[in-house]
Design an enzyme around this catalytic site. Structure first.
Site, PDB file in Angstrom:
ATOM      1  CG  HIS A 122      -1.909   0.912   1.102  1.00 11.43           C
ATOM      2  ND1 HIS A 122      -1.506   2.362   1.686  1.00 11.43           N
ATOM      3  CD2 HIS A 122      -3.259   0.961   1.147  1.00 11.43           C
ATOM      4  CE1 HIS A 122      -2.676   3.005   1.750  1.00 11.43           C
ATOM      5  NE2 HIS A 122      -3.748   2.143   0.957  1.00 11.43           N
ATOM      6  CG  ASP A 199       0.289  -2.223   6.270  1.00  8.16           C
ATOM      7  OD1 ASP A 199      -0.547  -2.558   7.156  1.00  8.16           O
ATOM      8  OD2 ASP A 199       0.169  -1.762   5.349  1.00  8.16           O
ATOM      9  CD  GLN A 202      -6.648  -4.718   3.419  1.00  7.36           C
ATOM     10  OE1 GLN A 202      -7.763  -5.444   3.195  1.00  7.36           O
ATOM     11  NE2 GLN A 202      -7.079  -3.248   3.382  1.00  7.36           N
ATOM     12  CE  LYS A 225      -8.057  -0.639   6.052  1.00  2.80           C
ATOM     13  NZ  LYS A 225      -7.271  -0.755   4.587  1.00  2.80           N
ATOM     14  CB  CYS A 363      -3.674   3.285  -1.754  1.00  2.59           C
ATOM     15  SG  CYS A 363      -4.857   4.593  -1.399  1.00  2.59           S
TER      16      CYS A 363
END
Length: 405
Positions: A122, A199, A202, A225, A363
């Site tokens: 991202h 990261d 997600q 999320k 993104c």
């Protein structure tokens, strides 16, 4: 409790609304998840019953707010199997956590040092590191990806050197749904003495990472999320790293003592939590974690896997439809295009039919450049989606194809 998607959907008020006269089918969960009434109610309860600033007041409301906020920190610690509560830093989200670490490493890197990112990041896990390299003279290197949308780990091996100081990779690609082999990536980086930031924006709605087992140095994610509110997230950092990093922001809460001659900083975690935080958001983050654990991540994974398998098979029956991201390890995200039709046009027609998907480069523009496409249509599924909604998506894509071809 037994998994019952019909019963679960009753917890989400927004799923009862209509869009353009059609029942809402929400398939943009990779951008943000919907919120159950339990999370919504926790925000209302805070502002109704004990709205006050935290850590600073001796009065009852302040103490109640502080207790609720710190209890949420403990829930996060337990959920991610973090050794110490002071290794949990509240942030405004994943992007904030990444920038906090990047800013701190500005003090350590020098010309000739190297940092590694992957080709499927991202923008939030690319741009801060580019800025870091511009400030320090460090070199940014990229793990390439395959046509299937998986990282080429053999190339990663060649990128690692004694000069490697940092490695950054997402746990799951937001654009493709690919689950990256972060255990292997972390272990290999540590063999060269490099720190690793993952990261997890997600991943955390689909799986339950064990951060001690991963032995990762930094892990970041966002509440929104995970069925939580926007504007709050979590940075995990090993205590030895957090002690080394300088504060990201100055202000109230992050200080031990202030004079005009010198300021000393507070202990962890407050060293990185300047100013009044999103108190209601932090409390609701804890509520969202409780909610997801009540459903159970094994049940969530099983249901979402069934949605992914069924949707993939049905969409591929449409002539001219191509799915991007076909690795065997992936989560419930399908990025696709229909031959000869711009993804924005497909998304517009789906919206007219009440179906919310995301279109564009998500993104993750380097991924789109790799495939030489302007973007994709992305349908991302959550545990509250149904097989009937998959059928509606497939029928709507066929309708869009008929209208636009």
């Amino acid at each position: 409790m037994a998994f019952n998607v019909t019963q679960i959907r009753e917890d989400f008020p927004i799923l009862k609304r209509e869009v353009n006269g059609k029942p809402l089918i929400y398939l943009d969960n990779a951008a943000t998840s919907q919120k159950p009434k339990q999370v919504i109610d926790s925000i209302t309860h805070y502002y109704t019953h004990y709205n006050a600033n935290i850590h600073r007041g001796v009065h009852t409301l302040s103490q109640e707010a502080t207790d609720a906020y710190e209890q949420a920190r403990k829930k996060i610690q337990k959920h991610f199997n973090i050794a110490h509560g002071h290794e949990v830093i509240f942030t405004s989200g994943t992007t904030d956590g990444i920038n906090l670490v990047a800013n701190g490493f500005s003090s350590f890197l020098k010309t000739g040092d190297e940092v590694i990112v992957s080709a499927m990041e991202h923008h939030s896990n690319i741009v801060p590191w580019q800025m870091l390299c511009e400030r320090t003279g460090a070199l940014l290197k990229v793990i390439p990806m395959s046509e299937e949308g998986t990282l080429i780990l053999g190339e990663y091996d060649t990128l690692l050197t004694e000069k490697t100081k940092l490695v950054f990779v997402n746990h799951i690609s937001n654009a493709l749904g690919t689950i990256n082999p972060i255990e292997e990536i972390i272990e290999k980086a540590h063999n060269y003495g490099a720190a690793v930031l993952v990261d997890g924006a997600q991943s955390c709605s689909h799986i339950k990472p064990d951060l001690q087992a991963l032995d990762v140095d930094f892990y970041v994610t966002s509440a929104h999320k995970m069925c939580g509110p926007t504007g709050v997230g979590m940075l995990y950092g090993k205590a030895e790293w957090l002690h080394k990093l300088p504060p990201y922001q100055g202000g109230g809460e992050m200080i031990a003592e202030v004079t005009f001659e010198k300021t000393t900083y507070a202990d962890l975690p407050h060293k990185f939590e300047a100013g009044t935080p999103n108190i209601a958001g932090g409390i609701a983050f804890g509520t969202a974690i409780d909610y997801l654990n009540e459903i159970g991540f094994d049940a969530i994974a099983q249901h979402e896997s069934q949605l992914l398998e069924y949707a993939t098979a049905e969409l591929l029956k449409i002539p001219g439809l191509r799915i991007y991201g076909t690795g065997k390890d992936k989560t419930s995200v399908i990025s696709f295009n229909v031959e000869g039709i711009h993804p924005y046009d497909v998304g517009t027609i789906l919206d007219k039919l009440g179906i919310a998907v995301r279109t564009g480069h998500h993104c993750a523009q380097p991924i789109m450049d790799f495939y030489k496409i302007p973007g994709t249509v992305r349908a991302s599924f959550a545990f509250y989606n149904t097989m009937e909604e998959v059928d509606a998506l497939v029928n709507a894509v066929r309708q869009a194809q008929n209208m636009l071809s």
